[in-house]
Scaffold this active site. Structure first.
Site, PDB file in Angstrom:
ATOM      1  CG  ASP A  53      42.782  41.900  42.345  1.00  0.00           C
ATOM      2  OD1 ASP A  53      41.654  42.021  42.858  1.00  0.00           O
ATOM      3  OD2 ASP A  53      43.515  40.908  42.560  1.00  0.00           O
ATOM      4  CG  ASP A  96      43.487  43.919  45.783  1.00  0.00           C
ATOM      5  OD1 ASP A  96      43.693  43.517  46.945  1.00  0.00           O
ATOM      6  OD2 ASP A  96      42.365  43.883  45.241  1.00  0.00           O
ATOM      7  CE  LYS A 126      41.995  43.128  49.061  1.00  0.00           C
ATOM      8  NZ  LYS A 126      42.013  41.810  48.357  1.00  0.00           N
ATOM      9  CD  GLU A 128      43.042  37.373  46.084  1.00  0.00           C
ATOM     10  OE1 GLU A 128      43.126  36.197  45.669  1.00  0.00           O
ATOM     11  OE2 GLU A 128      42.367  38.243  45.514  1.00  0.00           O
ATOM     12  CD  GLU A 195      35.672  37.717  47.643  1.00  0.00           C
ATOM     13  OE1 GLU A 195      35.005  37.764  46.595  1.00  0.00           O
ATOM     14  OE2 GLU A 195      36.836  38.160  47.732  1.00  0.00           O
TER      15      GLU A 195
END
Length: 277
Positions: A53, A96, A126, A128, A195
């Site tokens: 993204d 994403d 993916k 988050e 990250e």
């Protein structure tokens, strides 16, 4: 779903990534957002291409990843999948799920995950987050869609953080990250991105999990590394974070090439006779 790229010999799968971790072979990951770059990365031997993204930033010029939509992610993903298929077909393609496409409810997350997978034939998605999305990850993986997790600095939560500084430096946040990593693995995630967290914490997570960790600004102890392709190629002259190694300076190369083209056109040097019909 177009799965022809997945059937080519040597195609990287979730099983392959697990084998690489167990054998101590590092996993290479780069972003791509278009057909041409996907072909180049696949031909060069990249293990995983992430349709990030981050396209919201580097492709569309937004300040954050939040504005990009599902339709825009599908557009980029289709181009990347075609590029990989038309090259060696080796690289795994992970996409994403954009902001608010999976946070509202488990049912909506499942519908959106299915929509993204069906429309472009990628290998995985993916998401988050940790504890707050663990149940969603389980629901998605339970229907057969592979999920990569993402912990530490999570760009979709930038307004919550207020900055892009290193995360989990304090003991409480570090402990929560460890718990979140366990929950993602238990929920069925096949890998997790870490990250901008301390290297020592990333090493602890990597040792704790049986699934691969993919670092970005998380030190050398992760099972793999991911960077934005525009950053390693030096396409953005204003962006030089500590965790990025620049392998080329294409901004200057392109600048010189365009200037030469402009000069040739203005001076009548292009096209020449052998460039005409």
């Amino acid at each position: 779903m177009n799965t022809s790229n997945q059937h080519k010999a040597g195609h990287v799968t979730t099983r392959k990534l697990l084998d690489m971790k167990q054998q101590g072979e590092k996993i290479s990951v780069l972003t791509a957002y278009d057909y041409t770059m996907a072909r180049i990365l696949d031909r060069a031997g990249i293990d995983v291409i992430l349709v990030g993204d981050s396209a919201s930033n580097v492709f569309s010029g937004h300040a954050t990843t939040l504005p990009i939509t599902i339709e825009e992610m599908i557009y980029h993903a289709k181009a990347v999948v075609r590029g990989v298929h038309d090259e060696s077909g080796r690289a795994m393609v992970v996409v994403d799920m954009p902001f608010m496409s999976y946070q509202i409810s488990g049912d909506e997350a499942l519908r959106n995950a299915g929509k993204i997978m069906k429309e472009h034939g990628c290998d995985a998605l993916k998401l988050e987050g940790g504890k707050i999305i663990a149940d969603t990850v389980k629901r998605i993986t339970d229907v057969g869609i592979p999920v990569m997790g993402h912990l530490g600095l999570m760009p979709q939560s930038i307004y919550k953080y207020g900055s892009y500084k290193v995360r989990a430096q304090e003991e409480q946040e570090a402990e929560q990250l460890l718990q979140d990593a366990r929950l993602l693995e238990e929920a069925g995630a096949f890998a997790v991105v870490l990250e901008k967290i301390p290297s020592a914490l990333a090493a602890e997570v990597t040792l704790m999990l049986t699934i691969p960790t993919i670092g970005i600004g998380a030190g050398s102890h992760c099972d793999g590394q991911v960077l934005v392709v525009n950053d390693i190629l030096g396409l953005n002259r204003e962006f030089h974070p500590r965790f990025v190694r620049q392998y080329a300076n294409l901004n200057n190369v392109i600048d010189r090439a365009v200037q030469q083209y402009v000069d040739d056109v203005k001076q009548g040097g292009f096209p020449a006779d052998d460039e005409s019909y």
